[in-house]
Enzyme design. Structure first.
Site, PDB file in Angstrom:
ATOM      1  N   ARG A  80       0.829  -1.202   0.000  1.00  0.00           N
ATOM      2  CA  ARG A  80       0.000   0.000   0.000  1.00  0.00           C
ATOM      3  C   ARG A  80       0.866   1.256   0.000  1.00  0.00           C
ATOM      4  O   ARG A  80       0.534   2.244  -0.657  1.00  0.00           O
ATOM      5  CB  ARG A  80      -0.959  -0.008   1.195  1.00  0.00           C
ATOM      6  CG  ARG A  80      -2.054   1.051   1.096  1.00  0.00           C
ATOM      7  CD  ARG A  80      -3.143   0.834   2.131  1.00  0.00           C
ATOM      8  NE  ARG A  80      -2.647   0.950   3.499  1.00  0.00           N
ATOM      9  CZ  ARG A  80      -3.391   0.766   4.585  1.00  0.00           C
ATOM     10  NH1 ARG A  80      -4.667   0.454   4.457  1.00  0.00           N
ATOM     11  NH2 ARG A  80      -2.876   0.888   5.798  1.00  0.00           N
ATOM     12  N   LYS A 184      -2.963   6.292   0.975  1.00  0.00           N
ATOM     13  CA  LYS A 184      -2.799   6.718   2.379  1.00  0.00           C
ATOM     14  C   LYS A 184      -1.830   7.898   2.442  1.00  0.00           C
ATOM     15  O   LYS A 184      -0.664   7.766   2.849  1.00  0.00           O
ATOM     16  CB  LYS A 184      -2.318   5.555   3.243  1.00  0.00           C
ATOM     17  CG  LYS A 184      -2.590   5.760   4.734  1.00  0.00           C
ATOM     18  CD  LYS A 184      -2.364   4.484   5.518  1.00  0.00           C
ATOM     19  CE  LYS A 184      -2.606   4.666   7.007  1.00  0.00           C
ATOM     20  NZ  LYS A 184      -4.004   4.979   7.333  1.00  0.00           N
ATOM     21  N   GLU A 220     -16.509   6.331   3.626  1.00  0.00           N
ATOM     22  CA  GLU A 220     -15.883   5.753   4.812  1.00  0.00           C
ATOM     23  C   GLU A 220     -15.926   6.737   5.972  1.00  0.00           C
ATOM     24  O   GLU A 220     -16.263   7.908   5.805  1.00  0.00           O
ATOM     25  CB  GLU A 220     -14.452   5.328   4.526  1.00  0.00           C
ATOM     26  CG  GLU A 220     -13.497   6.434   4.154  1.00  0.00           C
ATOM     27  CD  GLU A 220     -12.076   5.900   3.929  1.00  0.00           C
ATOM     28  OE1 GLU A 220     -11.553   5.218   4.824  1.00  0.00           O
ATOM     29  OE2 GLU A 220     -11.504   6.175   2.862  1.00  0.00           O
TER      30      GLU A 220
END
Length: 347
Positions: A80, A184, A220
């Site tokens: 990620r 992220k 989210e």
């Protein structure tokens, strides 16, 4: 050293022994450096201060029931971070380097790893950011990769699985439809801070963001992914602007193991009334049950246009998923998926 009462610790920074870092300058990585100096020396024109070329990860080291220390799915964190860095068009550590520095950080902070009995963990925060001096708007050529740690309690400071309330954000967006929400990046969190602070001041634990294009379906929570349980089905949003949570990915696998149907799809707001259980999920919390979600015209408005209520205790399916996950992480139950990486005692 006085024994630490981890039940009084929240998810926060607490001093440890050392950090580990390496730099990539002109395309070449330095050897890792271990230091007890927690202050970086970075040029004032470093890109991170101006255009936010930075991304980070979060994972935990657990002292298991057998006394062995485990990292949970660190390879997924490495993948990620690579994805985030590629989006920012800047250098990044390969899988081997990422894992090596995480292991080094755990070993250098070995005596900071909470006991199995405490229920706490050593949280690792790998960060990657641009350091080369620049003035024009462009990606970072040189970067620093650092792994730091903190012995943490639970995210909210409360006992695990205590439900909290949430409010829907209709007038603030976390990420644009074609933006960076699926990565992220530090900038994504800066984007949500003001709205998150407003929600907290109003007494809500969580803030639920909607899609930025239509404000009609769920994306989210401010700190973690959304999932709900209904009619034997685990349902979570499928959107390119939602962060691909490693915890959510793991829970989906465990849900299938339990015989649940798993659906990743668009979840419209009105569907909130049909869920039997609603939760946020992420590394810091694993699972946090949601007892109520308020919908307002604006976040600042005191007028609630719709209220979605759930149980004041964690739902039975969510609780079972939580304990299955935590028991794998801490070696209480077998890890049939090979998710845990063992870290050897440095002694």
């Amino acid at each position: 050293m006085a024994e630490i009462d981890y039940s009084k610790r929240s998810f926060n920074y607490y001093p440890t022994n050392a950090i580990v870092y390496a730099t990539c300058v002109d395309g070449r990585w330095s050897k890792p450096v271990v230091t007890n100096d927690f202050n970086f020396s970075v040029h004032c024109f470093g890109g991170v201060f101006h255009y936010a070329p930075s991304c980070f990860e979060g994972l935990k080291a657990y002292r298991g029931a057998d006394g062995r220390v485990r990292l949970f799915r660190p390879d997924e964190n490495a993948k990620r971070m690579a994805s985030s860095a590629q989006y920012l068009d800047m250098p990044y550590p390969n899988m081997e380097m990422f894992l090596d520095l995480c292991i080094m950080c755990v070993q250098e902070n070995w005596d900071c790893i909470p006991s199995f009995e405490s229920g706490a963990s050593l949280y690792l925060r790998p960060v990657l950011f641009g350091i080369n001096p620049q003035l024009g708007i462009k990606s970072a050529n040189d970067v620093m990769f650092c792994v730091m740690a903190s012995g943490v309690g639970t995210y909210s400071g409360a006992k695990s699985l205590v439900p909290g309330s949430a409010v829907i954000s209709r007038n603030y967006d976390r990420a644009a439809t074609y933006g960076s929400g699926g990565y992220k990046l530090g900038a994504n969190y800066a984007q949500s801070l003001h709205a998150y602070n407003l929600a907290h001041k109003m007494g809500y634990r969580e803030l639920l963001f909607l899609d930025s294009a239509t404000h009609s379906h769920i994306e989210e929570f401010g700190s973690s992914n959304f999932f709900g349980i209904k009619h034997g089905c685990y349902v979570t949003p499928n959107s390119p602007s939602v962060l691909p949570s490693i915890t959510n990915k793991s829970l989906r696998k465990l849900a299938e193991e339990m015989g649940l149907k798993v659906e990743r799809r668009t979840i419209f707001i009105d569907e909130l009334e049909t869920f039997e259980e609603v939760n946020s999920c992420g590394t810091a919390v694993v699972i946090t049950p949601i007892s109520r979600i308020d919908d307002k015209v604006t976040l600042e408005s005191g007028t609630i246009t719709r209220e979605y209520k759930y149980a004041d205790v964690c739902g039975p399916i969510s609780e079972k998923l939580y304990h299955r996950m935590v028991n794998i992480q801490k070696g209480v139950e077998e890890d049939p998926y090979g998710w845990c990486m063992f870290v050897n005692d440095p002694k």
